[in-house]
Design a protein around this motif. Sequence first.
Motif, short mmCIF file in Angstrom:
data_model
loop_
_atom_site.label_atom_id
_atom_site.label_comp_id
_atom_site.label_asym_id
_atom_site.label_seq_id
_atom_site.Cartn_x
_atom_site.Cartn_y
_atom_site.Cartn_z
N GLU A 1 0.83 -1.35 -0.01
CA GLU A 1 0.01 0.08 0.11
C GLU A 1 0.89 1.05 0.23
OE1 GLU A 1 -2.28 -0.37 3.36
OE2 GLU A 1 -4.12 -1.59 2.17
N LYS A 2 2.21 1.12 0.33
CA LYS A 2 3.06 2.27 0.30
C LYS A 2 4.12 2.08 -0.72
CE LYS A 2 2.47 3.18 5.20
NZ LYS A 2 2.97 3.25 6.73
N GLN A 3 3.92 1.32 -1.55
CA GLN A 3 4.85 1.11 -2.60
C GLN A 3 4.32 1.48 -3.86
OE1 GLN A 3 6.06 -2.94 -1.65
NE2 GLN A 3 7.65 -2.21 -0.06
N PHE A 4 5.00 1.62 -5.08
CA PHE A 4 4.55 1.73 -6.61
C PHE A 4 3.72 0.27 -6.78
CE2 PHE A 4 5.04 1.77 -11.07
CZ PHE A 4 4.44 2.99 -11.37
N GLY A 5 2.44 0.38 -7.29
CA GLY A 5 2.03 -0.92 -7.66
C GLY A 5 2.57 -1.72 -8.90
N TYR A 6 1.66 -2.59 -9.30
CA TYR A 6 1.99 -3.68 -10.23
C TYR A 6 1.49 -3.34 -11.71
CZ TYR A 6 4.01 -8.32 -11.62
OH TYR A 6 4.37 -9.15 -12.21
N ARG B 1 2.68 15.14 -2.58
CA ARG B 1 1.57 14.76 -3.50
C ARG B 1 1.58 13.39 -3.77
NH1 ARG B 1 2.19 18.85 -8.31
NH2 ARG B 1 4.51 18.25 -7.78
N ASN B 2 2.58 12.46 -2.96
CA ASN B 2 2.45 11.15 -3.39
C ASN B 2 1.27 10.54 -2.85
OD1 ASN B 2 4.87 11.50 -4.33
ND2 ASN B 2 6.19 10.17 -3.18
N ARG B 3 0.75 9.49 -3.59
CA ARG B 3 -0.43 8.87 -2.92
C ARG B 3 -0.73 7.40 -3.89
NH1 ARG B 3 -6.79 11.10 -3.74
NH2 ARG B 3 -7.63 10.13 -2.27
N ARG B 4 -1.13 6.51 -2.85
CA ARG B 4 -1.67 5.14 -3.40
C ARG B 4 -3.19 4.98 -3.46
NH1 ARG B 4 0.26 0.54 -4.57
NH2 ARG B 4 -1.70 0.48 -5.62
N ILE B 5 -3.92 4.75 -4.60
CA ILE B 5 -5.31 4.59 -4.65
C ILE B 5 -5.31 2.80 -4.94
CG2 ILE B 5 -7.34 4.64 -5.86
CD1 ILE B 5 -6.56 7.60 -6.17
N THR B 6 -6.02 2.26 -4.24
CA THR B 6 -6.00 0.76 -4.42
C THR B 6 -7.51 0.11 -4.43
OG1 THR B 6 -6.36 0.11 -2.03
CG2 THR B 6 -4.12 0.71 -2.77
N ALA B 7 -7.46 -1.36 -4.52
CA ALA B 7 -8.60 -1.91 -4.57
C ALA B 7 -9.72 -1.66 -3.41
CB ALA B 7 -8.64 -3.28 -4.91
N THR B 8 -9.37 -1.17 -2.43
CA THR B 8 -10.17 -1.00 -1.11
C THR B 8 -10.25 0.55 -0.86
OG1 THR B 8 -8.12 -1.21 0.32
CG2 THR B 8 -9.46 -3.07 -0.28
N THR B 9 -9.67 1.42 -1.55
CA THR B 9 -9.75 2.88 -1.42
C THR B 9 -11.28 3.22 -1.69
OG1 THR B 9 -7.68 3.28 -1.96
CG2 THR B 9 -9.04 5.32 -2.19
N PRO B 10 -11.96 3.96 -0.75
CA PRO B 10 -13.36 4.55 -0.89
C PRO B 10 -13.47 5.64 -2.25
CG PRO B 10 -12.66 4.67 1.32
CD PRO B 10 -11.47 4.22 0.63
N PHE B 11 -14.57 5.37 -3.07
CA PHE B 11 -14.70 6.06 -4.20
C PHE B 11 -16.13 6.72 -4.02
CE2 PHE B 11 -11.04 4.30 -6.04
CZ PHE B 11 -10.81 4.98 -7.18
N ARG B 12 -16.56 7.75 -4.52
CA ARG B 12 -17.61 8.48 -4.44
C ARG B 12 -18.45 7.99 -5.84
NH1 ARG B 12 -19.84 13.19 -5.97
NH2 ARG B 12 -17.76 14.05 -6.17
N LEU B 13 -19.68 7.25 -5.56
CA LEU B 13 -20.40 7.18 -6.83
C LEU B 13 -21.07 8.42 -7.11
CD1 LEU B 13 -20.59 4.66 -8.82
CD2 LEU B 13 -22.70 4.17 -7.44
N ASP B 14 -21.13 8.94 -8.46
CA ASP B 14 -21.92 10.13 -8.86
C ASP B 14 -22.74 9.93 -10.10
OD1 ASP B 14 -20.20 10.96 -11.11
OD2 ASP B 14 -20.08 12.88 -10.31
#
Length: 707
Positions: free
Chosen positions: A149-154, A230-243
């Motif tokens: 979660e704190k590293q560059f993804g695949y 500005r570094n950030r990881r967004i993953t398969a469990t990060t909350p998203f708002r549906l609009d």
Amino acid sequence: MSPLPQNLLNLLPMAGHTRGNRDAMTCHFKCGDACAQAVCNTSSNSYFRDIANSALSRRAALGLGGVAAAVVVVGPQIAHAPSASADFGGFGKGGGKLPFNAIDPVERTVDTVSVPDGYDWAPIIRWGDPLFNDSPEFDAQHQTAAAQEKQFGYNNDYLNIIADGGNGRTGVLVCNHEYTNEYMMFDPQWQAENEDEARRIAWAAHGFSVVELTRKKAGQKWEYVRGGQRNRRITATTPFRLDGPAAGSELVKTVADPEGMTVLGTNNNCAGGTTPWGTIVSGEENFNQYFQGRGTAEEARYGIGTGAPSRGWEKLDPRFSAQNEGYENEVNRFGYIVEIDPQDPTSTPVKHTAIGRFKHEGANINIAADGRVVVYSGDDERFDYVYKFISKGKYREGDKAHNMTLLSEGDLYVARFSETSAAEIDGSGTVPADGAFDGGGEWLPLVKNGTSRVDGMSVAEVLVYTRLAADQVGATKMDRPEDVEPSPLTGKLYIALTNNSNRGASGYAGADEANPVNGNRDGHVIELTESGSDAAALTFNWNILLVAGDPAVSSSTYFSGYPAEKVSPISCPDNLAFDSRGNLWISTDGAPGKIGYCDAIHKVTLTGDERGRVEQFLAVPAGAEACGPVIHDRENSVFVAVQHPGEGGTYDQPYSLFPDFKDSRESAGLGEFYGPRPSVVQVFSTRGNNGVGFKKRAEKAKSLPRT
């Protein structure tokens, strides 16, 4: 011979069925063995069909309930967020550089980034590189979800390099992470003993990375900043708002989210785009493979099966199976265009239902003459469609908060193509007597002025079951429409059609002028001009820019009249980009399996006597796909996301050593890991300051024992 043991090979439906050197492992993890599954589009529609004679209403046929459209929810109001650069996209008249002599096609076993004379390459960031000050160093033998979660993804895919204003010494890299390959990521014995943790690591390796960049001065090589603000990881469990209109409807509510407004995570993000207001939009593509369905007609149209998905995520979280009570709608919450703000790491990312739900390859934006925002997207499936969305509101220069609401409400259309030489199209790829594959077309409304234009379907139903709506109005079946990019200089659209081996096969649609080759294995690119050169127009003209392939072995190639013997072979066009002079750049996905060469990035001239000329700029390593690309030709730089290098190998027996080229676990210094790591690479000129201090990597090229 594949290093996979037979019991694992038996789990890959495409094993023994891929062509050339396309690996069954890529098919399995990237798109859920799509080519081994039945074609999702079984509708009988085509461009010449009389829509008035369509069959029973979709409501009656599928038993859809009468769900009213929800109130529109506008985007987040971010105060004091940095605005997009005034030089959005870096385009303008003239000024283009990047001179090069086209390289020869590269044999599919060469394990390096191959570049022209006068250029070199270096990775900017690799899978597992630490993003934050407290991130652990990558250690393949001791991976954890908390670390990932704190590293560059695949498997990085969509890419942009956005320089900040001022002296050009700082910027931000934005990249999504499409999918994971557990055979290559994990020691098999460890994975067998830690299945749940391996799945959590895979969740953490999906999504997005936002990473700050720095360089000594403008024009030189970028390096990533560990601990950047500005570094950030967004993953398969990060909350998203549906609009949008479908948010809050009965079609997207679950027991865990009874309001139908918040979704955990994003999966299988493919291509994308950068908006004029500086946010990133990206498409959720092969999301179907993560879910277990109930066997409904709606699920079948999206390729969602009833069997247990191979990733087994439903064993860890009940929401990945629609067979679990209360989670029947979870899959309806995936398949959208997502928007993230790379300048604000505290912002909540959004899924936009107004743009429709399908296997979005990506999304790219143009501004109409009246200021409305137009979003183009292809549905990457055999015999599926090309779409566009036109916002209700208008773009305001410099008003980021307002502009971030524009994708929440508007009109949705799907393309229907017409022909000029239908009688001459026989599936062989022979050019019609008028010298071109061309025609006209129209954008058919699905949702307009807040109401459904599809018989028997509500607005929410159209936006959640968009494929079914497009079937009903008679859209044109295309050969896997992927990236749809407007030229920043002319506004013309370019549509990458990757391939479709089922075109013209028994029981499937035959060739038409917009898809002129039966058994289309190499793909083609369409150029589309909207009426009045206005992105809001609802009619258009089109022509085929190129029919891909290797002219030395294929008689069906076409390059807008440019001599075929003078072009670089090209196969499976995927991602598109432009340079400052308006030349088109194409990255490929699948060339090793079609023409036997490594995937590559090509430049295509669009105007003048050399229109249709294809020149290969680079090739990615063995087993890899070329993603991105990003062309900063004024700085003599090209950026590419090297996805799935060495795919087909395993953790124990890698097919690639990219990008570190360690020859043993002992020499790797990475927790005994020495196999390939998906990476973002910068290619730069060695003729000026760009090349100072960087070692040539030509000597690192090698052939690996692939079969």
